[in-house]
Design a protein around this motif. Structure first.
Motif, mmCIF file in Angstrom:
data_model
loop_
_atom_site.group_PDB
_atom_site.id
_atom_site.type_symbol
_atom_site.label_atom_id
_atom_site.label_comp_id
_atom_site.label_asym_id
_atom_site.label_seq_id
_atom_site.Cartn_x
_atom_site.Cartn_y
_atom_site.Cartn_z
ATOM 1 N N LYS A 59 0.830 -1.194 0.000
ATOM 2 C CA LYS A 59 0.000 0.000 0.000
ATOM 3 C C LYS A 59 0.868 1.249 0.000
ATOM 4 O O LYS A 59 0.567 2.220 -0.669
ATOM 5 N N MET A 60 1.947 1.241 0.759
ATOM 6 C CA MET A 60 2.850 2.390 0.789
ATOM 7 C C MET A 60 3.521 2.573 -0.575
ATOM 8 O O MET A 60 3.702 3.679 -1.039
ATOM 9 N N GLN A 61 3.890 1.480 -1.192
ATOM 10 C CA GLN A 61 4.529 1.573 -2.505
ATOM 11 C C GLN A 61 3.558 2.112 -3.543
ATOM 12 O O GLN A 61 3.930 2.915 -4.396
ATOM 13 N N THR A 62 2.309 1.689 -3.478
ATOM 14 C CA THR A 62 1.337 2.194 -4.448
ATOM 15 C C THR A 62 1.074 3.681 -4.206
ATOM 16 O O THR A 62 0.902 4.439 -5.154
ATOM 17 N N LEU A 63 1.040 4.095 -2.933
ATOM 18 C CA LEU A 63 0.878 5.522 -2.632
ATOM 19 C C LEU A 63 2.063 6.323 -3.166
ATOM 20 O O LEU A 63 1.892 7.397 -3.736
ATOM 21 N N LYS A 68 4.311 10.108 -7.132
ATOM 22 C CA LYS A 68 5.297 10.405 -8.177
ATOM 23 C C LYS A 68 4.615 10.729 -9.508
ATOM 24 O O LYS A 68 5.032 11.632 -10.219
ATOM 25 N N LYS A 69 3.555 9.993 -9.835
ATOM 26 C CA LYS A 69 2.820 10.270 -11.071
ATOM 27 C C LYS A 69 2.200 11.663 -11.032
ATOM 28 O O LYS A 69 2.224 12.396 -12.011
ATOM 29 N N ARG A 70 1.638 12.020 -9.876
ATOM 30 C CA ARG A 70 1.023 13.349 -9.741
ATOM 31 C C ARG A 70 2.071 14.447 -9.865
ATOM 32 O O ARG A 70 1.834 15.473 -10.505
ATOM 33 N N ILE A 71 3.222 14.247 -9.243
ATOM 34 C CA ILE A 71 4.292 15.241 -9.319
ATOM 35 C C ILE A 71 4.769 15.386 -10.758
ATOM 36 O O ILE A 71 4.989 16.503 -11.239
#
Length: 132
Positions: A59-63, A68-71
């Protein structure tokens, strides 16, 4: 006593001795009563929407990947704004200022004063000059 739970009675649970020992050690580390420690654990699982059977790692990795995608998306938007709005606007402003540049006037310079001849104000007296 636990704040807000003073008037409530106690209930027992049947748990294994090894589990009870571990739980008591955990409660001492947390500086909480056993009831409050258990209540905090339940609240943690409910608030975060996770199950004790789930591993929290993925879950932390997916977050992290989502952030990163949003940035990267924000960076792409900023580059697009710079390319399509800022640079053309700056170029237009520069061209306007180049056309409307005022004529250059000579700077007012300090007047040059003629050098005065150096006047001797003091003269060294010699021993023979006493008579003057």
């Amino acid at each position: 006593m636990d704040k807000g739970y003073e008037k409530e009675g106690f209930v027992t649970f049947k748990i294994k001795i090894s589990v009870a020992i571990r739980f008591r050690r955990f409660c001492k580390k947390m500086s909480e009563s056993q009831s409050m420690a258990l209540l905090l654990m339940i609240a943690f699982f409910e608030e975060n929407g996770i199950s004790p059977h789930e591993a929290i790692g993925p879950k932390m990795q997916t977050l992290e990947s989502l952030i990163k995608k949003r940035i990267n998306g924000v960076i792409a938007i900023m580059k697009d704004i710079e390319k399509n709005q800022t640079k053309p606007t700056v170029a237009m402003m520069q061209s306007l200022f180049e056309q409307a540049e005022p004529s250059k006037k000579n700077l007012i310079l300090e007047k040059e004063l003629p050098e005065e001849k150096s006047k001797v104000r003091f003269v060294e007296r010699l021993e023979n000059d006493d008579e003057l």
